[in-house]
Design a protein around this motif. Structure first.
Motif, PDB file in Angstrom:
ATOM      1  N   ILE A   1       0.840  -1.206   0.000  1.00 55.87           N
ATOM      2  CA  ILE A   1       0.000   0.000   0.000  1.00 55.87           C
ATOM      3  C   ILE A   1       0.869   1.248   0.000  1.00 55.87           C
ATOM      4  O   ILE A   1       0.627   2.199  -0.755  1.00 55.87           O
ATOM      5  CB  ILE A   1      -0.941  -0.001   1.220  1.00 55.87           C
ATOM      6  N   GLY A   2       1.912   1.252   0.839  1.00 54.15           N
ATOM      7  CA  GLY A   2       2.809   2.399   0.882  1.00 54.15           C
ATOM      8  C   GLY A   2       3.518   2.613  -0.432  1.00 54.15           C
ATOM      9  O   GLY A   2       3.680   3.744  -0.900  1.00 54.15           O
ATOM     10  N   ASN A   3       3.969   1.528  -1.061  1.00 56.24           N
ATOM     11  CA  ASN A   3       4.607   1.614  -2.370  1.00 56.24           C
ATOM     12  C   ASN A   3       3.681   2.227  -3.400  1.00 56.24           C
ATOM     13  O   ASN A   3       4.083   3.112  -4.165  1.00 56.24           O
ATOM     14  CB  ASN A   3       5.019   0.209  -2.834  1.00 56.24           C
ATOM     15  N   LEU A   4       2.445   1.753  -3.435  1.00 56.13           N
ATOM     16  CA  LEU A   4       1.491   2.235  -4.435  1.00 56.13           C
ATOM     17  C   LEU A   4       1.268   3.732  -4.298  1.00 56.13           C
ATOM     18  O   LEU A   4       1.337   4.476  -5.287  1.00 56.13           O
ATOM     19  CB  LEU A   4       0.164   1.485  -4.284  1.00 56.13           C
ATOM     20  N   LEU A   5       1.030   4.199  -3.076  1.00 57.77           N
ATOM     21  CA  LEU A   5       0.778   5.624  -2.853  1.00 57.77           C
ATOM     22  C   LEU A   5       2.018   6.462  -3.146  1.00 57.77           C
ATOM     23  O   LEU A   5       1.940   7.489  -3.823  1.00 57.77           O
ATOM     24  CB  LEU A   5       0.321   5.853  -1.411  1.00 57.77           C
ATOM     25  N   CYS A   6       3.166   6.004  -2.635  1.00 57.70           N
ATOM     26  CA  CYS A   6       4.391   6.788  -2.798  1.00 57.70           C
ATOM     27  C   CYS A   6       4.788   6.901  -4.261  1.00 57.70           C
ATOM     28  O   CYS A   6       5.184   7.970  -4.733  1.00 57.70           O
ATOM     29  CB  CYS A   6       5.521   6.151  -1.986  1.00 57.70           C
ATOM     30  N   ARG A   7       4.668   5.799  -4.996  1.00 62.12           N
ATOM     31  CA  ARG A   7       5.115   5.784  -6.383  1.00 62.12           C
ATOM     32  C   ARG A   7       4.183   6.541  -7.321  1.00 62.12           C
ATOM     33  O   ARG A   7       4.568   6.869  -8.436  1.00 62.12           O
ATOM     34  CB  ARG A   7       5.275   4.337  -6.855  1.00 62.12           C
ATOM     35  N   ILE A   8       2.952   6.815  -6.892  1.00 57.47           N
ATOM     36  CA  ILE A   8       2.052   7.615  -7.731  1.00 57.47           C
ATOM     37  C   ILE A   8       2.651   8.998  -7.962  1.00 57.47           C
ATOM     38  O   ILE A   8       2.718   9.496  -9.087  1.00 57.47           O
ATOM     39  CB  ILE A   8       0.651   7.704  -7.095  1.00 57.47           C
ATOM     40  N   GLY A   9       3.097   9.628  -6.875  1.00 55.06           N
ATOM     41  CA  GLY A   9       3.729  10.939  -7.011  1.00 55.06           C
ATOM     42  C   GLY A   9       5.057  10.865  -7.733  1.00 55.06           C
ATOM     43  O   GLY A   9       5.352  11.661  -8.641  1.00 55.06           O
ATOM     44  N   SER A  10       5.885   9.880  -7.355  1.00 54.79           N
ATOM     45  CA  SER A  10       7.206   9.743  -7.968  1.00 54.79           C
ATOM     46  C   SER A  10       7.115   9.446  -9.459  1.00 54.79           C
ATOM     47  O   SER A  10       7.972   9.870 -10.240  1.00 54.79           O
ATOM     48  CB  SER A  10       7.985   8.614  -7.270  1.00 54.79           C
ATOM     49  N   SER A  11       6.087   8.698  -9.854  1.00 60.62           N
ATOM     50  CA  SER A  11       5.936   8.331 -11.262  1.00 60.62           C
ATOM     51  C   SER A  11       5.316   9.452 -12.092  1.00 60.62           C
ATOM     52  O   SER A  11       5.494   9.490 -13.313  1.00 60.62           O
ATOM     53  CB  SER A  11       5.066   7.075 -11.387  1.00 60.62           C
ATOM     54  N   ALA A  12       4.591  10.347 -11.451  1.00 61.62           N
ATOM     55  CA  ALA A  12       4.008  11.471 -12.180  1.00 61.62           C
ATOM     56  C   ALA A  12       5.073  12.486 -12.593  1.00 61.62           C
ATOM     57  O   ALA A  12       4.938  13.157 -13.623  1.00 61.62           O
ATOM     58  CB  ALA A  12       2.942  12.163 -11.327  1.00 61.62           C
ATOM     59  N   VAL A  13       6.151  12.576 -11.809  1.00 62.73           N
ATOM     60  CA  VAL A  13       7.182  13.598 -12.056  1.00 62.73           C
ATOM     61  C   VAL A  13       7.852  13.447 -13.421  1.00 62.73           C
ATOM     62  O   VAL A  13       7.944  14.422 -14.179  1.00 62.73           O
ATOM     63  CB  VAL A  13       8.230  13.591 -10.923  1.00 62.73           C
ATOM     64  N   PRO A  14       8.358  12.243 -13.797  1.00 64.36           N
ATOM     65  CA  PRO A  14       9.019  12.131 -15.110  1.00 64.36           C
ATOM     66  C   PRO A  14       8.098  12.432 -16.285  1.00 64.36           C
ATOM     67  O   PRO A  14       8.586  12.750 -17.377  1.00 64.36           O
ATOM     68  CB  PRO A  14       9.488  10.664 -15.148  1.00 64.36           C
ATOM     69  N   PHE A  15       6.793  12.307 -16.075  1.00 60.64           N
ATOM     70  CA  PHE A  15       5.838  12.628 -17.139  1.00 60.64           C
ATOM     71  C   PHE A  15       5.518  14.122 -17.164  1.00 60.64           C
ATOM     72  O   PHE A  15       5.543  14.758 -18.221  1.00 60.64           O
ATOM     73  CB  PHE A  15       4.555  11.821 -16.928  1.00 60.64           C
ATOM     74  N   LEU A  16       5.237  14.697 -15.993  1.00 55.81           N
ATOM     75  CA  LEU A  16       4.787  16.089 -15.931  1.00 55.81           C
ATOM     76  C   LEU A  16       5.916  17.100 -16.108  1.00 55.81           C
ATOM     77  O   LEU A  16       5.720  18.143 -16.740  1.00 55.81           O
ATOM     78  CB  LEU A  16       4.093  16.351 -14.587  1.00 55.81           C
ATOM     79  N   LEU A  17       7.089  16.797 -15.553  1.00 57.32           N
ATOM     80  CA  LEU A  17       8.153  17.808 -15.532  1.00 57.32           C
ATOM     81  C   LEU A  17       8.646  18.179 -16.933  1.00 57.32           C
ATOM     82  O   LEU A  17       8.775  19.378 -17.236  1.00 57.32           O
ATOM     83  CB  LEU A  17       9.310  17.331 -14.651  1.00 57.32           C
TER      84      LEU A  17
END
Length: 461
Positions: free
Chosen positions: A267-283
């Motif tokens: 659960i922690g991985n899923l939540l944490c990686r949502i933000g981390s994975s959005a960065v390479p796309f959005l930035l």
């Protein structure tokens, strides 16, 4: 050929396959605006290109081990590279967004088997302490791919065209096919264990419906459709529970969740990686669409994060040993989430040194976060459950990447339409996905005392 040379060739084959897969998860991001312009689409409509690739890999990863047992690692690895190359050629020749999405699915089918089957081939050929050293060599390829990806993608777009971010896989893949045919052993098992196709279909339906539910409102504002997909996803997940109890050999045993840190870690991985994975796309989109950066410049801006992440890998062990997993994950998660929120401050007037500092903090803390989350999630599993747990963990990782892109892109689309300002929409999106990552710090507070024995081989980052 001697045994030593054969092992060296095997490591090179697996490392190259891993490099192609890791490179392709990041090289696309800096090219998205150029691809959108070429295909006459909106840049934010490009998120299915990333989601289709990662979601396909998540769906097919559990079947990779069974395919290798049933048909042999050489045959399956050969087909995996072949599909990856064919998918790359289809991507380069796509004339519309839909064609590119289908091509990325083909790429994802091949990519889903490259790392797990390559790792399995090494496990069957290299034993003892040499196996750990072999995996360390392979992991270097996985680290180099994300470092080179954004910059290489930007350079290809500016110097040639976006098509070359896919065509680069063709010569690499061709050499890989020759090497696999010559050096990889054919080790099919005569009586491979049965594969749980029904259980795999249930979990696949759950993940696909959930991903589409998140994407539906942002794309078409059809809340009713989105709600129906959420319900379908929940039904598929709940139906798996009684099914897994009845089946003697389910895809994933429910006993995995008897280990509390595994459940908390997922659960922690899923939540944490949502933000981390959005960065390479959005930035890269923010840098190019709002700040006027060139594709190459936006790719170079990702280097501080990549290099800081590589350096920080050596810090994780002494920090965890000193503060423990629970305290380390609490404070490091806060730093990761805060740095993601910090990207909201990027504007035309932001000093370059401030941007580089935020990128470096994000890269270093994010790298340590992945290592710690991987270890704490799998550490308490028994030897017999380690393989199954690692496979489920890999699925969650790939699912989180897709969710991060869908949620991040969806937030920008929604806020741009409602507020009339894309720049403000990007800022709000970074704050939102950063808060999701910060929420995972609360989840990690539920960790039990972490066992002291070494963790099973974790899924890569």
């Amino acid at each position: 050929m001697t045994s030593k040379n054969s092992h060296t060739a095997l490591l090179w084959i697996v490392a190259v396959g891993f490099f192609m897969q890791a490179l392709d998860t990041t090289i696309v991001n800096t090219a998205l605006p150029s691809i959108a312009h070429s295909l006459h689409a909106q840049p934010l409509a490009m998120q299915p290109i990333v989601v289709a690739y990662t979601l396909t890999m998540a769906l097919l990863t559990p079947a990779s081990g069974w395919l290798a047992d049933r048909f042999g690692t050489r045959r399956v690895y050969f087909v995996a590279i072949l599909l990856f190359v064919i998918g790359s050629l289809c991507c380069a020749n796509a004339q519309s967004l839909n064609q590119l999405i289908v091509a990325r699915v083909i790429q994802g089918i091949g990519g889903s088997m490259l790392l797990p089957i390559g790792r399995l081939a090494v496990l069957r050929s290299v034993t003892g302490e040499a196996y750990v050293s072999a995996l360390a060599v392979i992991s270097i390829a996985g680290q180099v791919g994300p470092i080179l990806g954004p910059t290489l993608g930007g350079w290809f777009v500016e110097s040639f065209s976006w098509h070359w971010i896919f065509l680069i896989n063709v010569p690499i893949g061709a050499l890989g096919l020759i090497a696999v045919h010559r050096f990889l052993p054919d080790d099919a098992i005569a009586h491979a264990p049965p594969f749980d196709f029904i259980g795999c279909a249930m979990l696949s339906l759950c993940m696909v419906a959930f991903s589409m539910a998140l994407d539906s409102p942002a794309q078409s504002h059809k809340l009713l459709v989105s709600g129906g997909l959420f319900v379908l996803s929940a039904i598929a997940a709940l139906a798996y529970v009684p099914y897994a109890k009845r089946r003697p050999d389910p895809l994933f045993k429910l006993s995995l969740f008897n280990e509390p840190n595994f459940s908390v870690g997922l659960i922690g991985n899923l939540l944490c990686r949502i933000g981390s994975s959005a960065v390479p796309f959005l930035l890269p989109l923010l840098l190019q669409l709002q700040l006027g950066y060139t594709p190459l410049h936006s790719g170079l801006m990702m280097l501080p994060a990549a290099f800081a992440g590589t350096v920080a890998k050596g810090w994780i062990s002494p920090l965890v040993k000193r503060y423990g997993y629970d305290n380390f994950l609490l404070w490091n998660t806060i730093l990761v989430g805060a740095s993601i929120v910090g990207f909201a401050s990027f504007s035309v007037g932001t000093p370059l040194v401030i941007e580089i500092a935020i990128l470096a903090v994000f890269g270093a803390c994010n790298s340590m976060q992945f290592a710690a989350m991987n270890s704490v999630t799998l550490k308490g599993l028994s030897i017999k459950d380690a393989g199954s747990g690692n496979s489920l963990f890999s699925m969650v990782q790939m699912l989180a990447i897709g969710l991060g892109v869908s949620i991040g892109g969806g937030l920008v689309s929604v806020f741009s339409a409602n507020l009339g300002s894309a720049a403000l929409a990007f800022r709000i999106a970074f704050v939102c996905v950063g808060l999701v990552t910060l929420a995972s710090a609360i989840v990690f507070r539920f960790l039990d005392a972490v066992p002291s024995r070494p963790a099973p081989q974790a899924a890569t980052s």
